[in-house]
Design an enzyme around this catalytic site. Structure first.
Site, PDB file in Angstrom:
ATOM      1  N   ASP A 150      38.310  51.295  37.594  1.00  0.00           N
ATOM      2  CA  ASP A 150      38.492  49.910  37.998  1.00  0.00           C
ATOM      3  C   ASP A 150      39.954  49.517  37.715  1.00  0.00           C
ATOM      4  O   ASP A 150      40.720  50.267  37.093  1.00  0.00           O
ATOM      5  CB  ASP A 150      37.488  48.988  37.298  1.00  0.00           C
ATOM      6  CG  ASP A 150      37.218  47.723  38.113  1.00  0.00           C
ATOM      7  OD1 ASP A 150      38.085  47.333  38.907  1.00  0.00           O
ATOM      8  OD2 ASP A 150      36.141  47.114  37.946  1.00  0.00           O
ATOM      9  N   GLU A 178      35.044  37.489  38.814  1.00  0.00           N
ATOM     10  CA  GLU A 178      35.087  38.143  37.511  1.00  0.00           C
ATOM     11  C   GLU A 178      36.080  37.447  36.582  1.00  0.00           C
ATOM     12  O   GLU A 178      37.034  36.851  37.023  1.00  0.00           O
ATOM     13  CB  GLU A 178      35.495  39.603  37.696  1.00  0.00           C
ATOM     14  CG  GLU A 178      36.687  39.730  38.628  1.00  0.00           C
ATOM     15  CD  GLU A 178      37.309  41.097  38.667  1.00  0.00           C
ATOM     16  OE1 GLU A 178      37.028  41.909  37.785  1.00  0.00           O
ATOM     17  OE2 GLU A 178      38.113  41.352  39.570  1.00  0.00           O
TER      18      GLU A 178
HETATM   19  C1  BGC Z   1      36.693  44.578  40.041  1.00  0.00           C
HETATM   20  C2  BGC Z   1      36.172  45.513  41.116  1.00  0.00           C
HETATM   21  C3  BGC Z   1      37.094  45.523  42.287  1.00  0.00           C
HETATM   22  C4  BGC Z   1      38.507  45.827  41.860  1.00  0.00           C
HETATM   23  C5  BGC Z   1      39.505  45.807  42.984  1.00  0.00           C
HETATM   24  C6  BGC Z   1      38.146  44.828  39.748  1.00  0.00           C
HETATM   25  O1  BGC Z   1      38.689  43.919  38.864  1.00  0.00           O
HETATM   26  O2  BGC Z   1      35.923  44.719  38.873  1.00  0.00           O
HETATM   27  O3  BGC Z   1      34.872  45.147  41.489  1.00  0.00           O
HETATM   28  O4  BGC Z   1      36.651  46.464  43.224  1.00  0.00           O
HETATM   29  O5  BGC Z   1      38.910  44.879  40.910  1.00  0.00           O
HETATM   30  O6  BGC Z   1      39.766  44.540  43.432  1.00  0.00           O
HETATM   31  C1  BGC Z   2      43.325  41.193  42.207  1.00  0.00           C
HETATM   32  C2  BGC Z   2      41.854  41.496  42.177  1.00  0.00           C
HETATM   33  C3  BGC Z   2      41.551  42.211  40.907  1.00  0.00           C
HETATM   34  C4  BGC Z   2      41.992  41.389  39.719  1.00  0.00           C
HETATM   35  C5  BGC Z   2      41.720  42.093  38.436  1.00  0.00           C
HETATM   36  C6  BGC Z   2      43.679  40.346  41.020  1.00  0.00           C
HETATM   37  O1  BGC Z   2      45.017  40.015  41.028  1.00  0.00           O
HETATM   38  O2  BGC Z   2      43.710  40.627  43.400  1.00  0.00           O
HETATM   39  O3  BGC Z   2      41.436  42.258  43.252  1.00  0.00           O
HETATM   40  O4  BGC Z   2      40.207  42.545  40.832  1.00  0.00           O
HETATM   41  O5  BGC Z   2      43.343  40.997  39.822  1.00  0.00           O
HETATM   42  O6  BGC Z   2      42.412  41.590  37.351  1.00  0.00           O
END
Ligand code: BGC
Ligand code: BGC
Length: 601
Positions: free
Chosen positions: A271, A467
């Protein structure tokens, strides 16, 4: 495959294992560093152009592809581009947004999920991208977790069936112009963290890890899923601050179980910057993760440092060459299987019409199937055709609240309706149904004489989150009105005035809402329906002179809490599987209201 790998230099191999974000790597970087894949994270678009049309995405895809084929490698290996297409091709302007997974879980229909997978794959291919980071197979246990809506259900059997049909839908036979690689994520136990903490610790014995949290992976593997993303979470992290069992370093589960015992021969990807959470690691250096079995490391910004330090690790013997060769063989194998060597996906994308990213009828059908009717006293619904309605609530004319996180942007909370380029709000859909003059909108419901209307439709909502930002941290109460007092105020402004109140709630989880339910004659859990609220209007009104054209068929994918502290399915107001319909009426009496200030006592 073996020939391709055996002719690669160490630099070329490590480049294949590295995944930058498009914001931090140009096509020229791809050529110079032999980059094997890129992603656009949530809210990353070509040239940071939020309204970029499919042709602009396809052009960037071609540029990356051409660069990857002109590196000077003995056998050029094409790049893959991955994207979080988690409810449709959600980052792309004009692309239909399907209901988030929790709503699909309510539909209890694997065939519907298959069709959504097909449709999403087509949309993704129409922009020149060939890899979707979906589906999420979390079997969420505590709805405090802000990613609950990415989960189909708390029922492992449903997640397993859906995993299989979703992956089949996305991947097709892997070689078609409308097929993409799917990703089963996040391996393993992401939905089981203690108190629902994002990226937290899943404290369960092995049999529960397998019997609950791994079920989706059986379905995905049966369907031939080609990639698996590892979870930020830990499994049974021992003492305070000890992250020794971070999933990203769990060789037992990644290599021995997933790859060896279950025979997974595709790609395991990390991830986003997750390796830095392994003890002793940084975001550019983590031999433990690669030795545990991770084949591609998502190193969005600091990929140069990652390449440099990983090459040194291999030279020093901290990562065996056999592990690198296994990783690269898996990457090349998946690329061969998916037909990437044969055609530039950006060029293929141009065969699709610009409308390939929209599939409004399917999304509308999915919305109809996802709605769960919790209460419908005195048969208030369906409303008569041409009813004069007062529409209230901040969710009524807001595609952003309707769609939730992972919508055009990462958190989904910085969009206006014009950023969607497709779809309609519920207010617009109601106006189409009853006629412009019959639907009056007031966000707060204050200063309107309710008695002039046949019914009030209140549209309440959680504010979008993704998230990291969506958790309701223990011991805070899980009451909707504690978090959004304005929604309770709206109902107070319209309820008890002799006019029936129909409440529609947009939420990424089931929430304690007894106060809201008590103030409503009918109550619909609409989850995060996405861009096509017409599917909600379809269920609210009778046809002219007749019966309702559709009935409610959605059933709860998660238990609905009895008190504001029941987030784990113990104190249950409405059980999993509950859902009323016009055919099956049932009176819901006044519910006891819980006003505790916190859940620790
Ligand atoms: C998320 C994933 C996602 C990845 C790319 C991560 O922070 O947990 O689900 O695919 O970012 O954006
Ligand atoms: C990205 C997301 C990613 C996240 C994780 C963002 O800046 O665009 O895709 O999951 O950071 O920290």
């Amino acid at each position: 495959m073996a020939a391709i790998v055996s002719h690669m230099t160490l630099e070329q191999k490590i480049g294949q294992m590295t995944q930058p974000d498009i914001r931090w790597a140009t096509p020229d970087d791809v050529r110079r560093y032999y980059i094997g894949s890129v992603l656009n994270g949530g809210g990353a678009w070509p040239d940071m152009h939020k309204h970029a049309p499919p042709a602009e995405w396809a052009a960037l895809s071609s540029a990356y592809y051409q660069a990857s084929m002109s590196t000077g490698m003995a056998y050029p290996v094409p790049i893959i581009w991955g994207v979080d297409a988690v409810h449709g091709h959600n980052n792309v302007y004009g692309a239909t947004l399907f209901p988030h997974n929790i709503g699909l879980g309510a539909a209890h229909d694997p065939e519907l999920v298959y069709r959504i997978g097909r449709s999403t794959a087509r949309a993704v291919r129409a922009t020149g991208i060939t890899w979707a980071f979906a589906p999420t197979l979390a079997v969420v246990q505590d709805q405090r977790w802000g990613r609950t809506y990415e989960s189909f259900s708390s029922d492992p059997a449903l997640v397993r069936r859906y995993a299989e049909s979703y992956v089949r839908g996305l991947q097709g036979d892997l070689n078609g112009a409308g097929d993409v690689l799917a990703t089963a994520k996040h391996f393993l136990g992401d939905g089981g963290t203690f108190h629902g903490v994002d990226q937290g610790d899943t404290r369960v014995p092995l049999d529960q890890l397998i019997g609950v949290h791994a079920q989706g992976y059986y379905g995905a593997l049966d369907a031939g899923v080609q990639t698996v993303m590892v979870s930020y979470s830990s499994w049974n992290e021992s003492g305070e601050g000890d992250r020794g069992t971070r999933m990203h370093a769990n060789r037992y589960l990644i290599t021995e179980v997933l790859k060896q015992r279950l025979g997974f021969d595709g790609i395991v990807i990390s991830d986003w910057n997750a390796i830095e959470q392994v003890p002793g690691c940084t975001r550019t250096h983590c031999p433990e993760a690669i030795n545990a079995g991770i084949d591609i490391v998502m190193a969005p910004e600091d990929w140069r440092g990652f390449i440099r330090e990983t090459i040194e690790d291999v030279r020093r013997g901290d990562i065996p060459m056999s592990r690198i060769d296994d990783a690269v063989s898996r990457i090349v194998r998946v690329k061969l299987r998916s037909g990437l060597f044969d055609a530039d996906p950006g060029a293929v994308a141009r065969q699709f019409g610009a409308d390939a990213i929209a599939d409004r009828a399917l999304a509308r059908e999915a919305v109809r199937r996802s709605l769960v009717l919790l209460k419908n006293n005195d048969g208030v619904l369906p409303l008569a055709a041409g009813s004069r309605v007062l529409v209230v609530g901040r969710g009524a004319d807001n595609l952003s609240l309707q769609s939730g996180g992972w919508s055009r942007t990462w958190q989904g909370d910085e969009n206006v309706n014009a950023d969607f380029g497709v779809g309609e709000s519920l207010l617009t859909a109601i106006r189409h149904t009853v006629g412009e003059a019959n639907a009056v909108y007031s966000e707060t419901g204050a200063d309107v004489d309710v008695r002039g209307f046949d019914a009030v439709i209140a549209v309440l909502a959680e504010t979008p989150y993704a998230e990291m930002r969506g958790d309701v941290a223990y011991p805070a109460p899980m009451a909707h009105s504690a978090r959004y007092p304005q929604d309770l105020a709206v109902l107070d402004a319209v309820a008890g005035r002799g006019v029936p109140v129909v409440t529609i709630l947009y939420s990424g989880r089931t929430v304690y809402a007894n106060d809201l339910i008590n103030r409503s004659d009918a109550f619909v859990a609409a989850w995060l329906p996405g861009s096509e609220a017409g599917g909600i209007a379809d269920l609210l009104f009778r046809a002219t002179g007749g019966a309702a054209p559709y009935d409610f068929t959605g059933r709860l994918p998660f238990a609905w809490p009895r008190t504001q502290c029941d987030s784990v399915g113990r104190g249950v107001r409405f059980p999993v599987g509950y859902g009323l319909s016009y055919a099956r009426a049932q009176r819901v009496s006044q519910l006891a209201e819980d006003t505790r200030a916190d859940c620790a006592h």
